[in-house]
Scaffold this motif. Structure first.
Motif, short mmCIF file in Angstrom:
data_model
loop_
_atom_site.label_atom_id
_atom_site.label_comp_id
_atom_site.label_asym_id
_atom_site.label_seq_id
_atom_site.Cartn_x
_atom_site.Cartn_y
_atom_site.Cartn_z
N ALA A 17 0.83 -1.22 0.00
CA ALA A 17 0.00 0.00 0.00
C ALA A 17 0.86 1.26 0.00
O ALA A 17 0.47 2.27 -0.59
N GLY A 18 2.02 1.21 0.62
CA GLY A 18 2.87 2.38 0.70
C GLY A 18 3.68 2.64 -0.57
O GLY A 18 4.11 3.77 -0.82
N PHE A 19 3.88 1.61 -1.37
CA PHE A 19 4.69 1.78 -2.57
C PHE A 19 4.07 2.78 -3.55
O PHE A 19 4.75 3.68 -4.04
N PHE A 20 2.79 2.63 -3.83
CA PHE A 20 2.17 3.44 -4.89
C PHE A 20 2.14 4.93 -4.57
O PHE A 20 2.53 5.75 -5.41
N PRO A 21 1.71 5.34 -3.37
CA PRO A 21 1.79 6.78 -3.08
C PRO A 21 3.22 7.31 -3.05
O PRO A 21 3.47 8.44 -3.46
N THR A 22 4.15 6.47 -2.61
CA THR A 22 5.55 6.90 -2.60
C THR A 22 6.06 7.09 -4.02
O THR A 22 6.71 8.09 -4.33
N ALA A 23 5.76 6.12 -4.89
CA ALA A 23 6.21 6.22 -6.28
C ALA A 23 5.62 7.45 -6.96
O ALA A 23 6.33 8.17 -7.67
#
Length: 170
Positions: free
Chosen positions: A40-46
């Protein structure tokens, strides 16, 4: 220069890999929430760091391939289910070419971990290790599992600076 929220997002992966390793070493489990938080954290970070759509797709493909590889390793009894999930979630964050470093270092760390546990479980050392905290005594028990989450953490932390997300922050 990145602002504080972007940097906080960027350190999410290393922080969660450390938590996964600590949980695995002390309890022989990696809770699902850790893998889910990584995904879940990957996409907003990317998106916050400006990773392109095609790069995000490549990261997702690498994560999916790692999940298949993890499922095979789990089916063969080489790693646990939590290890397979966190392995895939870490690969999602790392992308290419950092995932090659991740695989190599994870394999080497896993071998080192196995040798360390064999030494700890020997008759010579087990009595000394058993005097420590309960989680350490459990690691020294012959026939006990290998907390491979530690090797995954070492591989992920080693490869993370070479990831495309970390490169965007430099």
């Amino acid at each position: 220069m990145f602002d504080q929220p972007q940097l906080l997002l960027l350190i999410l992966c290393p922080a969660l890999l450390i938590v996964a390793a600590l949980k695995d070493v002390t309890t022989y489990t990696i809770p699902n929430w850790i893998s889910l938080a990584l995904i879940a954290g990957f996409f907003p970070t990317a998106l916050a760091l400006g990773l392109s759509g095609s790069a995000i797709g490549l990261h997702a493909a690498i994560g999916a391939a790692a999940l298949v590889a993890g499922m095979v390793m789990f089916a063969l009894g080489w790693i646990g289910g939590g290890d397979a999930k966190v392995f895939a979630a870490a690969a999602l964050w790392l992308g290419w070419p950092a995932s090659a470093t991740f695989l190599l270092v994870t394999a080497l760390a896993g071998g080192g971990l196995a040798l360390t546990l064999l030494a700890m479980r020997s008759m010579l050392l087990r009595r000394y290790v058993s005097a420590g905290p309960p989680w350490l005594s459990r690691l020294a028990e012959p026939g006990e599992n290998v907390p491979y989450g530690l090797a995954i953490c070492i591989g992920g932390l080693t490869a993370f600076p070479a990831s495309s997300l970390a490169a965007l922050a430099l």
